[in-house]
Scaffold this motif. Structure first.
Motif, mmCIF file in Angstrom:
data_model
loop_
_atom_site.group_PDB
_atom_site.id
_atom_site.type_symbol
_atom_site.label_atom_id
_atom_site.label_comp_id
_atom_site.label_asym_id
_atom_site.label_seq_id
_atom_site.Cartn_x
_atom_site.Cartn_y
_atom_site.Cartn_z
ATOM 1 N N GLN A 7 0.834 -1.214 0.000
ATOM 2 C CA GLN A 7 0.000 0.000 0.000
ATOM 3 C C GLN A 7 0.864 1.257 0.000
ATOM 4 N N LEU A 8 1.971 1.244 0.752
ATOM 5 C CA LEU A 8 2.860 2.409 0.813
ATOM 6 C C LEU A 8 3.549 2.642 -0.528
ATOM 7 N N LEU A 9 3.987 1.576 -1.183
ATOM 8 C CA LEU A 9 4.615 1.716 -2.497
ATOM 9 C C LEU A 9 3.628 2.237 -3.537
ATOM 10 N N ILE A 10 2.412 1.707 -3.518
ATOM 11 C CA ILE A 10 1.402 2.135 -4.490
ATOM 12 C C ILE A 10 1.015 3.598 -4.267
ATOM 13 N N SER A 11 0.784 3.993 -3.022
ATOM 14 C CA SER A 11 0.413 5.382 -2.754
ATOM 15 C C SER A 11 1.566 6.327 -3.064
ATOM 16 N N GLY A 12 2.808 5.896 -2.831
ATOM 17 C CA GLY A 12 3.958 6.724 -3.184
ATOM 18 C C GLY A 12 4.092 6.907 -4.677
ATOM 19 N N SER A 13 3.817 5.851 -5.440
ATOM 20 C CA SER A 13 3.868 5.946 -6.895
ATOM 21 C C SER A 13 2.759 6.855 -7.423
ATOM 22 N N LEU A 14 1.590 6.791 -6.804
ATOM 23 C CA LEU A 14 0.494 7.677 -7.199
ATOM 24 C C LEU A 14 0.853 9.138 -6.938
ATOM 25 N N GLU A 15 1.436 9.411 -5.778
ATOM 26 C CA GLU A 15 1.702 10.797 -5.374
ATOM 27 C C GLU A 15 2.953 11.373 -6.020
ATOM 28 N N PHE A 16 4.042 10.593 -6.051
ATOM 29 C CA PHE A 16 5.324 11.123 -6.505
ATOM 30 C C PHE A 16 5.744 10.633 -7.885
ATOM 31 N N HIS A 17 4.942 9.805 -8.526
ATOM 32 C CA HIS A 17 5.144 9.323 -9.900
ATOM 33 C C HIS A 17 6.473 8.599 -10.097
ATOM 34 N N PHE A 18 6.902 7.790 -9.107
ATOM 35 C CA PHE A 18 8.089 6.980 -9.336
ATOM 36 C C PHE A 18 7.685 5.606 -9.859
ATOM 37 N N GLU A 19 8.604 4.990 -10.587
ATOM 38 C CA GLU A 19 8.312 3.718 -11.243
ATOM 39 C C GLU A 19 8.405 2.557 -10.267
ATOM 40 N N LEU A 20 7.514 1.608 -10.479
ATOM 41 C CA LEU A 20 7.510 0.372 -9.711
ATOM 42 C C LEU A 20 7.610 -0.804 -10.678
ATOM 43 N N SER A 21 8.149 -1.883 -10.183
ATOM 44 C CA SER A 21 8.223 -3.126 -10.939
ATOM 45 C C SER A 21 7.172 -4.071 -10.368
ATOM 46 N N PHE A 22 6.240 -4.494 -11.208
ATOM 47 C CA PHE A 22 5.150 -5.365 -10.785
ATOM 48 C C PHE A 22 5.360 -6.761 -11.349
ATOM 49 N N ILE A 23 5.249 -7.758 -10.524
ATOM 50 C CA ILE A 23 5.224 -9.149 -10.961
ATOM 51 C C ILE A 23 3.871 -9.695 -10.528
ATOM 52 N N TYR A 24 3.078 -10.131 -11.499
ATOM 53 C CA TYR A 24 1.700 -10.525 -11.195
ATOM 54 C C TYR A 24 1.262 -11.684 -12.084
ATOM 55 N N LEU A 25 0.170 -12.298 -11.681
ATOM 56 C CA LEU A 25 -0.416 -13.391 -12.463
ATOM 57 C C LEU A 25 -1.412 -12.830 -13.469
ATOM 58 N N HIS A 26 -1.319 -13.343 -14.692
ATOM 59 C CA HIS A 26 -2.285 -13.008 -15.733
ATOM 60 C C HIS A 26 -2.736 -14.330 -16.335
ATOM 61 N N GLY A 27 -3.851 -14.819 -15.840
ATOM 62 C CA GLY A 27 -4.293 -16.156 -16.232
ATOM 63 C C GLY A 27 -3.376 -17.188 -15.600
ATOM 64 N N ASP A 28 -2.709 -17.978 -16.429
ATOM 65 C CA ASP A 28 -1.761 -18.972 -15.908
ATOM 66 C C ASP A 28 -0.316 -18.563 -16.163
ATOM 67 N N GLN A 29 -0.094 -17.274 -16.503
ATOM 68 C CA GLN A 29 1.250 -16.784 -16.777
ATOM 69 C C GLN A 29 1.688 -15.782 -15.716
ATOM 70 N N ILE A 30 2.994 -15.745 -15.461
ATOM 71 C CA ILE A 30 3.572 -14.736 -14.576
ATOM 72 C C ILE A 30 4.117 -13.620 -15.464
ATOM 73 N N VAL A 31 3.692 -12.384 -15.196
ATOM 74 C CA VAL A 31 4.035 -11.242 -16.048
ATOM 75 C C VAL A 31 4.815 -10.222 -15.225
ATOM 76 N N HIS A 32 5.795 -9.567 -15.889
ATOM 77 C CA HIS A 32 6.573 -8.502 -15.273
ATOM 78 C C HIS A 32 6.284 -7.214 -16.031
ATOM 79 N N PHE A 33 5.963 -6.136 -15.306
ATOM 80 C CA PHE A 33 5.636 -4.855 -15.934
ATOM 81 C C PHE A 33 6.218 -3.746 -15.088
#
Length: 77
Positions: free
Chosen positions: A13-39
């Protein structure tokens, strides 16, 4: 030899709110169906009611993901 990292862990939550407020980039690793995606991008929108996150990268590619699908999140320094 014991190596102790000097960095502090931040909550999702702190990383997400910081990215919203200060526009710094985050690296997300998440599931998309049965695949692991990096964005890599900045959080553009967070809907706490549905736990949906909208992330935009430098090329204006947009990814919608659910907090429940998120595996890991890191700050890009």
């Amino acid at each position: 030899m014991l190596m102790i990292p000097k960095e502090k862990r931040n909550s999702i939550q702190l990383l997400i709110s910081g990215s919203l407020e200060f526009h710094f980039e985050l690296s997300f690793i998440y599931l998309h169906g049965d695949q692991i995606v990096h964005f890599i991008g900045t959080v553009h929108y967070l809907n706490e009611g549905t736990n949906e996150i909208r992330v935009v990268n430098r090329f204006n590619d947009i990814v919608l993901m659910q907090l429940t699908d998120l595996i890991a999140i890191y700050r890009i320094t």
